[in-house]
Scaffold this motif. Structure first.
Motif, PDB file in Angstrom:
ATOM      1  N   MET A   1       0.604  -1.337   0.040  1.00  0.00           N
ATOM      2  CA  MET A   1       0.024  -0.035   0.172  1.00  0.00           C
ATOM      3  C   MET A   1       0.814   1.399  -0.108  1.00  0.00           C
ATOM      4  N   ALA A   2       0.634   2.150  -0.944  1.00  0.00           N
ATOM      5  CA  ALA A   2       1.504   3.588  -1.015  1.00  0.00           C
ATOM      6  C   ALA A   2       0.777   4.554  -0.010  1.00  0.00           C
ATOM      7  N   HIS A   3       1.545   5.094   0.986  1.00  0.00           N
ATOM      8  CA  HIS A   3       1.137   5.753   2.243  1.00  0.00           C
ATOM      9  C   HIS A   3       1.097   7.189   1.710  1.00  0.00           C
ATOM     10  N   ASP A   4       0.609   7.908   2.466  1.00  0.00           N
ATOM     11  CA  ASP A   4       0.593   9.588   2.152  1.00  0.00           C
ATOM     12  C   ASP A   4       2.109  10.261   2.746  1.00  0.00           C
ATOM     13  N   VAL A   5       2.421   9.585   3.923  1.00  0.00           N
ATOM     14  CA  VAL A   5       3.498   9.976   4.612  1.00  0.00           C
ATOM     15  C   VAL A   5       4.194   8.905   5.145  1.00  0.00           C
ATOM     16  N   VAL A   6       5.464   8.798   5.137  1.00  0.00           N
ATOM     17  CA  VAL A   6       6.417   7.688   5.857  1.00  0.00           C
ATOM     18  C   VAL A   6       7.336   8.313   6.526  1.00  0.00           C
ATOM     19  N   ILE A   7       7.434   8.102   7.850  1.00  0.00           N
ATOM     20  CA  ILE A   7       8.778   8.547   8.721  1.00  0.00           C
ATOM     21  C   ILE A   7       9.486   7.512   8.923  1.00  0.00           C
ATOM     22  N   LYS A   8      10.613   7.578   8.244  1.00  0.00           N
ATOM     23  CA  LYS A   8      11.291   6.075   8.255  1.00  0.00           C
ATOM     24  C   LYS A   8      12.608   6.125   9.277  1.00  0.00           C
ATOM     25  N   GLY A   9      12.630   5.057  10.163  1.00  0.00           N
ATOM     26  CA  GLY A   9      13.712   4.602  10.738  1.00  0.00           C
ATOM     27  C   GLY A   9      14.198   5.317  12.076  1.00  0.00           C
ATOM     28  N   GLY A  10      13.121   5.892  12.388  1.00  0.00           N
ATOM     29  CA  GLY A  10      13.284   6.700  13.986  1.00  0.00           C
ATOM     30  C   GLY A  10      12.949   5.884  14.985  1.00  0.00           C
ATOM     31  N   THR A  11      13.237   6.148  16.422  1.00  0.00           N
ATOM     32  CA  THR A  11      13.090   5.623  17.353  1.00  0.00           C
ATOM     33  C   THR A  11      11.743   6.206  17.970  1.00  0.00           C
ATOM     34  N   VAL A  12      10.579   5.229  18.012  1.00  0.00           N
ATOM     35  CA  VAL A  12       9.588   5.741  18.336  1.00  0.00           C
ATOM     36  C   VAL A  12       9.293   5.692  19.994  1.00  0.00           C
ATOM     37  N   VAL A  38       7.521  -0.283   7.369  1.00  0.00           N
ATOM     38  CA  VAL A  38       6.712   0.378   6.457  1.00  0.00           C
ATOM     39  C   VAL A  38       7.514   0.216   5.132  1.00  0.00           C
ATOM     40  N   ASP A  39       6.977  -0.038   4.002  1.00  0.00           N
ATOM     41  CA  ASP A  39       7.569   0.086   2.659  1.00  0.00           C
ATOM     42  C   ASP A  39       7.173   1.415   2.041  1.00  0.00           C
ATOM     43  N   THR A  40       8.068   2.229   1.708  1.00  0.00           N
ATOM     44  CA  THR A  40       8.042   3.467   1.089  1.00  0.00           C
ATOM     45  C   THR A  40       7.578   3.457  -0.189  1.00  0.00           C
ATOM     46  N   THR A  41       7.627   2.433  -0.893  1.00  0.00           N
ATOM     47  CA  THR A  41       7.176   2.520  -2.276  1.00  0.00           C
ATOM     48  C   THR A  41       6.002   3.248  -2.440  1.00  0.00           C
ATOM     49  N   GLY A  42       6.085   4.097  -3.297  1.00  0.00           N
ATOM     50  CA  GLY A  42       4.870   5.095  -3.813  1.00  0.00           C
ATOM     51  C   GLY A  42       4.405   5.998  -2.790  1.00  0.00           C
ATOM     52  N   ALA A  43       5.274   6.392  -1.786  1.00  0.00           N
ATOM     53  CA  ALA A  43       4.737   7.261  -0.653  1.00  0.00           C
ATOM     54  C   ALA A  43       4.651   8.649  -1.347  1.00  0.00           C
ATOM     55  N   GLY A  44       3.628   9.344  -0.812  1.00  0.00           N
ATOM     56  CA  GLY A  44       3.700  10.783  -1.006  1.00  0.00           C
ATOM     57  C   GLY A  44       4.952  11.600  -0.745  1.00  0.00           C
ATOM     58  N   GLN A  45       5.227  11.423   0.654  1.00  0.00           N
ATOM     59  CA  GLN A  45       6.626  12.044   1.357  1.00  0.00           C
ATOM     60  C   GLN A  45       7.094  11.023   2.291  1.00  0.00           C
ATOM     61  N   VAL A  46       8.445  11.123   2.116  1.00  0.00           N
ATOM     62  CA  VAL A  46       9.167  10.218   2.935  1.00  0.00           C
ATOM     63  C   VAL A  46      10.134  11.335   3.825  1.00  0.00           C
ATOM     64  N   PHE A  47      10.174  10.889   5.128  1.00  0.00           N
ATOM     65  CA  PHE A  47      11.277  11.799   6.042  1.00  0.00           C
ATOM     66  C   PHE A  47      12.080  10.814   6.575  1.00  0.00           C
ATOM     67  N   ASP A  48      13.333  11.116   6.602  1.00  0.00           N
ATOM     68  CA  ASP A  48      14.286  10.205   7.175  1.00  0.00           C
ATOM     69  C   ASP A  48      14.499  10.634   8.583  1.00  0.00           C
ATOM     70  N   ALA A  49      14.407   9.579   9.568  1.00  0.00           N
ATOM     71  CA  ALA A  49      14.164   9.843  10.859  1.00  0.00           C
ATOM     72  C   ALA A  49      15.339   9.106  11.876  1.00  0.00           C
ATOM     73  N   GLU A  50      16.271   8.536  10.918  1.00  0.00           N
ATOM     74  CA  GLU A  50      17.610   8.043  11.485  1.00  0.00           C
ATOM     75  C   GLU A  50      18.218   8.871  12.485  1.00  0.00           C
ATOM     76  N   GLY A  51      18.290   8.144  13.731  1.00  0.00           N
ATOM     77  CA  GLY A  51      19.156   8.957  14.773  1.00  0.00           C
ATOM     78  C   GLY A  51      18.181  10.239  15.343  1.00  0.00           C
ATOM     79  N   ARG A  52      16.787   9.932  15.085  1.00  0.00           N
ATOM     80  CA  ARG A  52      15.890  10.963  15.781  1.00  0.00           C
ATOM     81  C   ARG A  52      14.754  10.214  16.562  1.00  0.00           C
ATOM     82  N   ILE A  53      14.154  10.587  17.510  1.00  0.00           N
ATOM     83  CA  ILE A  53      13.134  10.064  18.303  1.00  0.00           C
ATOM     84  C   ILE A  53      11.674  10.671  17.516  1.00  0.00           C
ATOM     85  N   VAL A  54      10.842   9.771  17.266  1.00  0.00           N
ATOM     86  CA  VAL A  54       9.536  10.131  16.845  1.00  0.00           C
ATOM     87  C   VAL A  54       8.656   9.853  17.930  1.00  0.00           C
TER      88      VAL A  54
END
Length: 563
Positions: A1-12, A38-54
């Protein structure tokens, strides 16, 4: 499924207090759809959260943005600090209900209580309402970057029903007036008000110096006015209490807490109220905590509302200064900040100001602290005072201040803490099981105080530096605990199906710059703002709202009506 927004690789850090975990977050529409892989394929926006907390967006229980919402859709400074939902109408101060033609009465009362210029209030709001429900409808039509809801205020209710007589210390509402106020509260709650707020603080006064309506009212009146909350099973109670007698030092904590506990028990509603450590009242805050815990064991739902740092009056070259009363500064006061700074750089002006201040007593400056470097500090010791700095240099406090202002290009601030001066008392309040975070006062005390930055300070100081709270505990205090007090179950948490109010934060970089004066209120009126470092992204209702401290131009906020 293609998502509107994906926040990738963060610490939740999901706001519930559960252990932080590495996970992606997907958003579809205004809701969180996935927390996991989450698969980012087709996502409207992708935000890299590596090294970040979410985290969930922060929920601020105590704002006075009731007027500012009319001209500042991003509701700064709250927006800079990860806040995605605010509650207005605290301390009994609201702009409805109001009779046509009496708008200035409420505007002037707000000015004297909360230091929001009445001219800005009158110019910046449409005033196209009478009831509180109609005020909410007006706010609903305004563009907003963050979500906002509000309490209906007791001060406005009493002025609406009884007029100026309500300000008299011997005023007692008639049975008919109490019925009218209760009916107005019911109208407000039915229309979506989050609760009913009261002021009994001796600090809160109308322009002629009398205390605001309600200060001296017998508790039985509040039981009558708040009755609809219990009958409807909706809404919360909020108050600025009267902990002391007019002499300043005589405590009436037990008396005040007794009727507050009974009101909460009788209505079955949560009750939050202001609590700070105040030197003149000794350890009254400990007694409040003790009585609150005791009352809650017998069916009350009391939650003293606290702030995680000192509450200080600020002095800035661009607003109120330490030399406002000196003769040589009088012509300089008329200049803009650049002109004031140029004057202080003049050796002759500097010498005159120092000479005129030479006979000032030093002791007042032992409670004033210089903030001239970033990150901004609020954990002061005696050695940090202006007096101590002056004594170390063998000069006067005013000379220290002038030199700091000149050296920083006018940025230096002096902080005079008047509440929560004791750092360890703040720790006690913060770690109590009955307290809830609040008292940020966003929108209020325009040129006096800047406390809207408390979420950033909590994470920086009490979580990262002091370790008084774990990261999970700190985030929970800013999110699900505050949202839960209001009764929101789908905000303040980061889980599938919850509203997508989300922060992406560089936790190791979180810190505060110095407060600064800007002139962006109606008519160019000044106020303090304070930004933040380390808040990378903020999403409100699934829409990217803030990007590294700057608004994106999207205004996805909504009016939050009570259940």
């Amino acid at each position: 499924m293609a998502h509107d927004v994906v926040i990738k690789g963060g610490t939740v850090v999901d706001g519930t207090g559960a252990p932080a975990r590495r996970a992606d977050v997907a958003i579809d529409g205004d809701r969180v759809s996935v927390v996991g892989d989450v698969d980012t394929t087709g996502a409207g926006q992708v935000f890299d959260a590596e090294g970040r907390i979410v985290t969930p967006g922060f929920v601020d229980l105590h704002s006075h943005l009731d007027a500012q919402v009319g001209w500042d859709p991003i509701m700064s400074s709250s927006c800079y600090h990860g806040v995605t939902s605010v509650v207005m109408g605290n301390c009994g101060m609201t702009f409805a209900p109001v009779h046509a033609g009496e708008e200035s009465v409420l505007a002037r009362a707000m000015e004297t209580v909360e230091d929001i210029p009445a001219s800005c209030i009158l110019e910046g709001l449409p005033w196209n309402w009478e009831t509180y429900g109609q005020y909410l409808d007006a706010v609903d039509a305004m563009p907003m970057g963050v979500n906002a809801g509000g309490y209906v205020g007791d001060v406005a209710l009493r002025l609406y029903v009884a007029g100026d007589a309500a300000c008299e210390p011997d005023f007692v509402a008639t049975p008919d007036q109490l019925k009218q106020m209760a009916a107005l509260v019911e109208e407000a709650i039915t229309a979506g008000a989050l609760g009913y707020s009261i002021s009994r603080s001796l600090f809160h006064r109308v322009p002629d110096g009398r205390n605001v309506p309600g200060t001296w009212s017998p508790p039985e009146e509040f039981f009558a006015v708040a009755e609809p909350l219990g009958r409807l099973g909706r809404g919360v109670l909020e108050m600025a209490p009267r902990y002391n007698e007019p002499d300043g030092g005589t405590s009436r904590v037990d008396e005040e807490l007794a009727w507050m506990a009974e009101l909460s028990r009788r209505t079955g509603r949560p009750f939050s109220f202001n609590l700070q450590q105040i030197k003149s009242l000794g350890d009254h805050y400990r007694r409040v905590l003790e009585l609150s815990e005791e009352a809650n064991r017998s069916g009350s739902r009391l939650h003293p509302q606290i702030t995680p740092r000192s509450v200080g009056v600020l002095f800035s070259l661009a607003a109120n200064t330490l030399v406002d009363n000196l003769p040589s500064f009088q012509p300089i006061r008329e200049l803009d900040p650049a002109g004031r700074l140029a004057a202080l750089r003049d050796p002759e002006v500097r010498a005159r100001l120092i000479a005129e201040a030479a006979d000032q007593p030093v002791d007042p400056y032992r409670s004033m602290y210089l903030m001239a470097e970033e990150p901004a500090r609020y954990d002061f010791g005696p050695e940090d005072s202006l007096a101590a700095m002056a004594e170390a240099r063998g000069v006067s406090p005013i000379e220290v201040w002038i030199d700091a202002v000149v050296e920083t290009g006018g940025a230096a601030i002096v902080n005079w803490p008047v509440m929560n001066e004791d750092h360890e008392a703040v720790r006690e309040l913060l770690t109590s099981p009955v307290t809830v975070l609040g008292l940020a006062d966003a929108g209020a005390h325009a040129t006096q105080i800047m406390d809207a930055s408390q979420p950033t300070y909590l994470l920086e100081h009490w979580v990262r530096q002091e370790g008084a709270l774990t990261l999970e505990e700190g985030v929970k205090a800013l999110t699900s605990e505050t949202a839960g007090f209001i009764g929101f179950t789908d905000r303040g948490v980061l889980r599938e199906g919850a509203f997508a109010d989300v922060n992406v934060i560089d936790f190791e970089a979180v810190s505060l710059p110095l407060p600064e004066i800007v002139h962006d209120f109606p008519g160019g009126a000044p106020r303090f703002v304070q930004r933040a470092h380390g808040i990378d992204h903020t999403f409100v209702n699934g829409v990217h709202f803030m990007d590294h401290g700057e608004p994106t131009g999207n205004l996805p906020g909504r009016l939050l009506r009570g259940n």
